[in-house]
Design an enzyme around this catalytic site. Structure first.
Site, PDB file in Angstrom:
ATOM      1  N   LYS A 178      41.524  31.936  47.818  1.00  0.00           N
ATOM      2  CA  LYS A 178      41.208  33.279  47.291  1.00  0.00           C
ATOM      3  C   LYS A 178      40.184  33.072  46.184  1.00  0.00           C
ATOM      4  CE  LYS A 178      41.794  36.252  44.580  1.00  0.00           C
ATOM      5  NZ  LYS A 178      40.662  36.762  43.750  1.00  0.00           N
ATOM      6  N   GLU A 254      44.904  24.555  36.057  1.00  0.00           N
ATOM      7  CA  GLU A 254      43.934  24.252  35.015  1.00  0.00           C
ATOM      8  C   GLU A 254      43.609  25.570  34.340  1.00  0.00           C
ATOM      9  OE1 GLU A 254      39.905  23.215  35.914  1.00  0.00           O
ATOM     10  OE2 GLU A 254      39.712  23.631  33.776  1.00  0.00           O
ATOM     11  N   CYS A 288      35.226  25.894  31.160  1.00  0.00           N
ATOM     12  CA  CYS A 288      36.535  25.738  30.513  1.00  0.00           C
ATOM     13  C   CYS A 288      36.545  24.548  29.574  1.00  0.00           C
ATOM     14  CB  CYS A 288      37.639  25.623  31.548  1.00  0.00           C
ATOM     15  SG  CYS A 288      37.532  24.118  32.501  1.00  0.00           S
ATOM     16  N   GLU A 390      40.619  32.026  23.161  1.00  0.00           N
ATOM     17  CA  GLU A 390      39.530  31.623  24.064  1.00  0.00           C
ATOM     18  C   GLU A 390      38.622  32.828  24.314  1.00  0.00           C
ATOM     19  OE1 GLU A 390      39.033  29.237  28.227  1.00  0.00           O
ATOM     20  OE2 GLU A 390      40.297  31.012  28.290  1.00  0.00           O
TER      21      GLU A 390
HETATM   22  N1  LIG Z   1      39.853  27.631  32.487  1.00  0.00           N
HETATM   23  C1  LIG Z   1      38.913  28.050  33.285  1.00  0.00           C
HETATM   24  O1  LIG Z   1      38.296  27.292  33.980  1.00  0.00           O
HETATM   25  C2  LIG Z   1      38.637  29.468  33.365  1.00  0.00           C
HETATM   26  C3  LIG Z   1      39.135  30.334  32.453  1.00  0.00           C
HETATM   27  N2  LIG Z   1      38.880  31.650  32.579  1.00  0.00           N
HETATM   28  C4  LIG Z   1      39.441  32.535  31.579  1.00  0.00           C
HETATM   29  O2  LIG Z   1      39.936  33.665  32.221  1.00  0.00           O
HETATM   30  C5  LIG Z   1      39.320  34.832  31.664  1.00  0.00           C
HETATM   31  C6  LIG Z   1      39.180  35.937  32.664  1.00  0.00           C
HETATM   32  O3  LIG Z   1      38.549  35.493  33.859  1.00  0.00           O
HETATM   33  P1  LIG Z   1      39.154  35.906  35.228  1.00  0.00           P
HETATM   34  O4  LIG Z   1      38.362  35.469  36.389  1.00  0.00           O
HETATM   35  O5  LIG Z   1      39.481  37.352  35.135  1.00  0.00           O
HETATM   36  O6  LIG Z   1      40.422  34.955  35.198  1.00  0.00           O
HETATM   37  P2  LIG Z   1      41.732  35.205  35.936  1.00  0.00           P
HETATM   38  O7  LIG Z   1      42.692  34.143  35.561  1.00  0.00           O
HETATM   39  O8  LIG Z   1      42.136  36.617  35.756  1.00  0.00           O
HETATM   40  O9  LIG Z   1      41.285  35.053  37.467  1.00  0.00           O
HETATM   41  C7  LIG Z   1      41.120  33.804  38.127  1.00  0.00           C
HETATM   42  C8  LIG Z   1      41.545  33.995  39.570  1.00  0.00           C
HETATM   43  O10 LIG Z   1      42.910  34.403  39.642  1.00  0.00           O
HETATM   44  C9  LIG Z   1      43.031  35.601  40.412  1.00  0.00           C
HETATM   45  N3  LIG Z   1      44.170  36.342  39.881  1.00  0.00           N
HETATM   46  C10 LIG Z   1      44.185  37.155  38.799  1.00  0.00           C
HETATM   47  N4  LIG Z   1      45.440  37.639  38.616  1.00  0.00           N
HETATM   48  C11 LIG Z   1      46.223  37.116  39.591  1.00  0.00           C
HETATM   49  C12 LIG Z   1      47.593  37.236  39.931  1.00  0.00           C
HETATM   50  N5  LIG Z   1      48.443  37.983  39.211  1.00  0.00           N
HETATM   51  N6  LIG Z   1      48.064  36.559  41.003  1.00  0.00           N
HETATM   52  C13 LIG Z   1      47.225  35.787  41.739  1.00  0.00           C
HETATM   53  N7  LIG Z   1      45.917  35.650  41.475  1.00  0.00           N
HETATM   54  C14 LIG Z   1      45.409  36.288  40.404  1.00  0.00           C
HETATM   55  C15 LIG Z   1      41.693  36.269  40.243  1.00  0.00           C
HETATM   56  O11 LIG Z   1      41.476  37.211  41.266  1.00  0.00           O
HETATM   57  C16 LIG Z   1      40.752  35.075  40.298  1.00  0.00           C
HETATM   58  O12 LIG Z   1      40.559  34.655  41.640  1.00  0.00           O
HETATM   59  C17 LIG Z   1      38.021  34.342  31.159  1.00  0.00           C
HETATM   60  O13 LIG Z   1      37.507  35.182  30.208  1.00  0.00           O
HETATM   61  C18 LIG Z   1      38.443  33.018  30.599  1.00  0.00           C
HETATM   62  O14 LIG Z   1      39.044  33.210  29.362  1.00  0.00           O
HETATM   63  C19 LIG Z   1      38.160  32.139  33.630  1.00  0.00           C
HETATM   64  C20 LIG Z   1      37.616  31.321  34.550  1.00  0.00           C
HETATM   65  C21 LIG Z   1      37.809  29.897  34.469  1.00  0.00           C
HETATM   66  O1  LIG Z   2      34.626  18.831  36.589  1.00  0.00           O
HETATM   67  C1  LIG Z   2      35.614  19.400  37.029  1.00  0.00           C
HETATM   68  O2  LIG Z   2      36.261  18.955  37.967  1.00  0.00           O
HETATM   69  C2  LIG Z   2      36.056  20.662  36.465  1.00  0.00           C
HETATM   70  C3  LIG Z   2      35.335  21.290  35.562  1.00  0.00           C
HETATM   71  C4  LIG Z   2      35.824  22.528  35.096  1.00  0.00           C
HETATM   72  C5  LIG Z   2      35.065  23.487  34.638  1.00  0.00           C
HETATM   73  O3  LIG Z   2      33.775  23.318  34.455  1.00  0.00           O
HETATM   74  C6  LIG Z   2      35.592  24.809  34.338  1.00  0.00           C
HETATM   75  O4  LIG Z   2      36.711  25.159  34.778  1.00  0.00           O
HETATM   76  O5  LIG Z   2      34.898  25.543  33.685  1.00  0.00           O
END
Ligand SMILES: NC(=O)C1=CN([C@@H]2O[C@H](COP(=O)(O)OP(=O)(O)OC[C@H]3O[C@@H](n4cnc5c(N)ncnc54)[C@H](O)[C@@H]3O)[C@@H](O)[C@H]2O)C=CC1
Ligand SMILES: O=C(O)/C=C/C=C(\O)C(=O)O
Length: 486
Positions: A178, A254, A288, A390
Site C-alpha cells: 500500500k 521504522e 527520516c 518531528e
Molecule cells: N520516518 C519516516 O520515514 C517518515 C515519517 N513520516 C512522518 O509522518 C508524517 C505524516 O506523513 P504521512 O505520509 O501522512 O505518514 P503516515 O504515517 O500517516 O502514512 C504513512 C503510510 O501509512 C498509511 N496509513 C496511515 N494511517 C494508517 C492506518 N491507520 N492504517 C494503515 N495504514 C495507514 C498511509 O496511507 C501511508 O501509506 C510526516 O510529517 C512525518 O512526520 C512520513 C514519512 C516517512
Molecule cells: O536507507 C534506507 O534504507 C532508509 C532510509 C530512510 C529514509 O530516507 C527515510 O525514511 O526517510
C-alpha cells in the site's frame, strides 16, 4: 493525466466501486494522476492472490531460481531507469539528480543485495549430547512468513518500498503493497517490471488508497496478512500495531525521528557544515534520518551558525528536470500547512530566525506549489515544541553546548531514537559518544552512508526491529529448529 490502477495477480485493475482520488503535483498543485482507491474487495483479492502464489509456482521455486528472478527485477529496473526517475519526480517534485544518484539505483540494489544475502546465508546447527551417548543434531531452517503487508510513506517512495519488498521476496514471501496516497506511481510501475521478468502472478500486488477507513486500514486488519512492515509516523505505527495484535501478527516499524547532530570544536568544520546542510535540507528535509537538532560546541557556535546560514541561502529552487535546481517543494499542501505551522510556532516560542521561516517568491507557473524556505533557528528552550516534535521539513534548531556529558544528555532528551551524526577528529571521543547516544544508527563524520548489510532501525519510539542484511531475515522468515536423534 495518468490513470494509476491497483495491481492484483499480475493485472492492472480499477476498483469495483470505481472510486478514484486525485494525485496533485507538489510543484504547482495540478492534478497529475487519477488513482484507483482499493476497497475491502480489492484487498481481499490482492491478499487472496498473494496466498495463492505462495501455494503455487512461487512457493515451489528453489532459492537459486528466486534469486535469479530478483536479479532480473533489478536489471529491468535499471533498463527502465528513466521511467522510474520520471514517475518519482512527478510524485515528489524532488530534483532529478537525487532520483538518478540515490533513490532509483537504491531501488534496484534492494533486490540484488537481498537476493545475494539469502543465497549466501548459513543456517545454524548444534550437536548435543544425549544419555545414550549417541547425541543429536539440531539444525535450523528458515521458511517464509507468508503474505507480508507493506505500508509505505511518500518521502522516498521507491527506495523505501523496495527496501521492504526486496528482502520479503528474496525470503520467499509474497507481498501486498500500500504505497502512500501521495506517491502511488513507482509502486504501480514496478508491476510492469515483475510481469516483464516473469515473476509469477500474485507475488507482488499493489493496492492504492489512504490510511484510516481505507486501503491501509483494510490491509493491516486483513486476517490473511501474516506480518506487516511499515515506515511512517509513530502515531500511525501505534494504530497498525493495534491491528496487528489481532492474530498476533509480527510487525517491523521504522518511525519518526528528531535526530541530533553533535558538532565538537575539533571537527573538520567545512565537512560538518556541508554534510549537516545535506542532512537538514536534502529532499526538502523530508528524510527520516535527517537532522532537526544541531548541537555545536560553544567556541565554534557563532561561526557554525553563520556558515550553515550562508549555505542554506544558496539553495536553488526549481523543477526536478532543471539541472541547476537542488531544492524542491514539500510533498503536498497539507504537509506545507504542517511545516508552516511550526515556522510560526518557532517565532511564538521565542526563536531567533537565522534564515528562512516562510514561503519563497516563486515564478507564476510554480506559485501554487508546496514551497517553503529552508529555515534555521537559534535561541529556543530545550522544551520548545519545535525542538521536541518531528517537523519533517527543511529546518533545524542550533544550540550551543559546553561539555560532552551535557550534549549527550541533550541528544538523548527525546522520545525518538532513530539516528545521529557526531563531528569530531578525536577517535576516542567519537567512540565514547557514539556508544552513549540512544539511537539505532550513528554516523561519525558522515551521514546517510548506507551499507545494506548493516542493521537499520530506530530505538525508543523510532521503531521496532532491525532490517538490513541478515537482520531482514529475522523479520521476513520464521526460523524452525529440527532435532535429529543420532
Ligand atoms: N520516518 C519516516 O520515514 C517518515 C515519517 N513520516 C512522518 O509522518 C508524517 C505524516 O506523513 P504521512 O505520509 O501522512 O505518514 P503516515 O504515517 O500517516 O502514512 C504513512 C503510510 O501509512 C498509511 N496509513 C496511515 N494511517 C494508517 C492506518 N491507520 N492504517 C494503515 N495504514 C495507514 C498511509 O496511507 C501511508 O501509506 C510526516 O510529517 C512525518 O512526520 C512520513 C514519512 C516517512
Ligand atoms: O536507507 C534506507 O534504507 C532508509 C532510509 C530512510 C529514509 O530516507 C527515510 O525514511 O526517510
Amino acid at each position: 493525466m495518468r490513470l494509476v490502477d491497483n495491481f492484483i495477480a499480475g493485472e492492472y485493475l480499477a476498483s469495483a466501486s470505481s472510486r478514484r482520488f486525485d494525485k496533485r503535483s507538489p510543484l504547482d498543485d495540478r492534478v497529475i494522476a487519477s488513482v484507483a482507491e482499493a476497497g475491502r474487495g480489492e484487498i481481499d483479492a490482492a491478499v487472496g492472490a498473494a496466498r495463492a502464489a505462495l501455494a503455487g509456482e512461487w512457493g515451489a521455486l528453489t532459492t537459486e531460481q528466486r534469486v535469479d528472478l530478483l536479479h532480473g527485477v533489478a536489471n529491468e529496473i535499471t533498463r527502465r531507469f528513466e521511467d522510474f526517475v520520471a514517475a518519482e519526480m512527478a510524485d515528489t517534485g524532488q530534483p532529478g539528480h537525487v532520483m538518478r544518484h540515490v533513490f532509483i539505483p537504491r531501488g534496484a540494489a534492494n533486490f540484488k543485495v537481498f537476493a545475494d544475502v539469502v543465497k549466501n546465508v548459513a543456517s545454524e546447527s548444534f550437536r548435543m549430547a544425549t544419555p545414550d551417548g549417541q547425541g543429536a543434531l539440531n539444525y535450523a531452517i528458515r521458511v517464509p512468513k507468508g503474505v507480508i503487508g507493506v505500508i509505505c510513506p511518500w518521502n522516498a517512495p521507491f527506495m523505501l518500498m523496495t527496501w521492504k519488498v526486496g528482502p520479503a521476496l528474496a525470503c520467499g514471501n509474497t507481498v501486498v503493497v500500500k504505497p502512500s496516497e501521495e506517491s502511488p506511481q513507482t509502486a504501480a510501475l514496478l508491476g510492469e517490471v515483475m510481469n516483464a521478468v516473469g515473476v509469477p502472478k500474485g507475488v507482488y500486488n499493489v493496492v492504492h488508497g489512504f490510511g484510516p477507513d481505507s486501503a491501509g486500514e483494510f490491509l493491516t486488519q486483513h486476517p490473511g496478512v501474516d506480518a506487516i512492515t511499515f515506515t511512517g509516523e509513530t502515531r500511525t505505527g501505534a494504530a497498525i500495531m493495534k491491528a496487528a495484535s489481532e492474530g498476533m501478527r509480527d510487525v517491523s516499524f521504522e518511525l519518526g525521528g528528531k535526530n541530533a547532530a553533535i558538532v565538537f570544536a575539533d571537527c573538520d568544520f567545512d565537512a560538518a557544515v556541508g554534510t549537516i546542510f545535506r542532512s537538514a535540507f536534502l529532499n526538502t528535509g523530508q528524510v527520516c534520518l535527517g537532522t532537526e537538532r544541531v548541537y555545536v560546541e560553544r567556541p565554534i557556535f557563532a561561526r557554525f551558525v553563520q556558515a550553515l546560514k550562508a549555505r542554506a541561502e544558496t539553495v536553488k529552487y526549481g523543477r526536478p528536470e532543471d539541472h541547476d535546481a537542488d531544492y524542491g517543494p514539500l510533498i503536498s499542501q497539507a504537509h506545507r500547512q504542517k511545516v508552516l505551522s511550526y515556522y510560526r510556532k518557532a517565532v511564538e516560542e521565542g526563536a531567533t530566525v537565522v534564515t528562512g521561516g516562510g514561503v519563497p517568491e516563486m515564478p507564476e507557473a510554480l506559485a501554487d506549489g508546496a514551497w517553503v524556505q529552508p529555515t534555521i533557528w537559534t535561541g529556543l528552550a530545550d522544551d520548545a515544541a519545535v525542538v521536541r516534535e518531528e517537523i519533517f521539513g527543511p529546518c533545524c534548531h542550533i544550540r550551543p553546548f559546553d561539555s560532552e556529558d551535557e550534549v549527550v544528555g541533550l541528544a538523548n532528551d527525546t522520545v525518538y531514537g532513530l539516528s545521529t551524526t557526531i563531528w569530531t577528529t578525536s577517535l576516542a571521543r567519537a567512540h565514547r559518544v557514539a556508544a552513549r547516544v540512544e539511537v539505532g544508527i550513528t554516523w561519525v563524520n558522515s551521514w546517510f552512508l548506507r551499507d545494506l548489510r548493516t542493521p537499520f532501525g530506530g530505538s525508543k519510539q523510532s521503531g521496532i526491529g532491525r532490517e538490513g542484511g541478515v537482520h531482514s531475515l529475522e523479520f521476513y522468515t520464521e526460523t524452525r529448529n529440527i532435532c535429529v536423534k543420532l
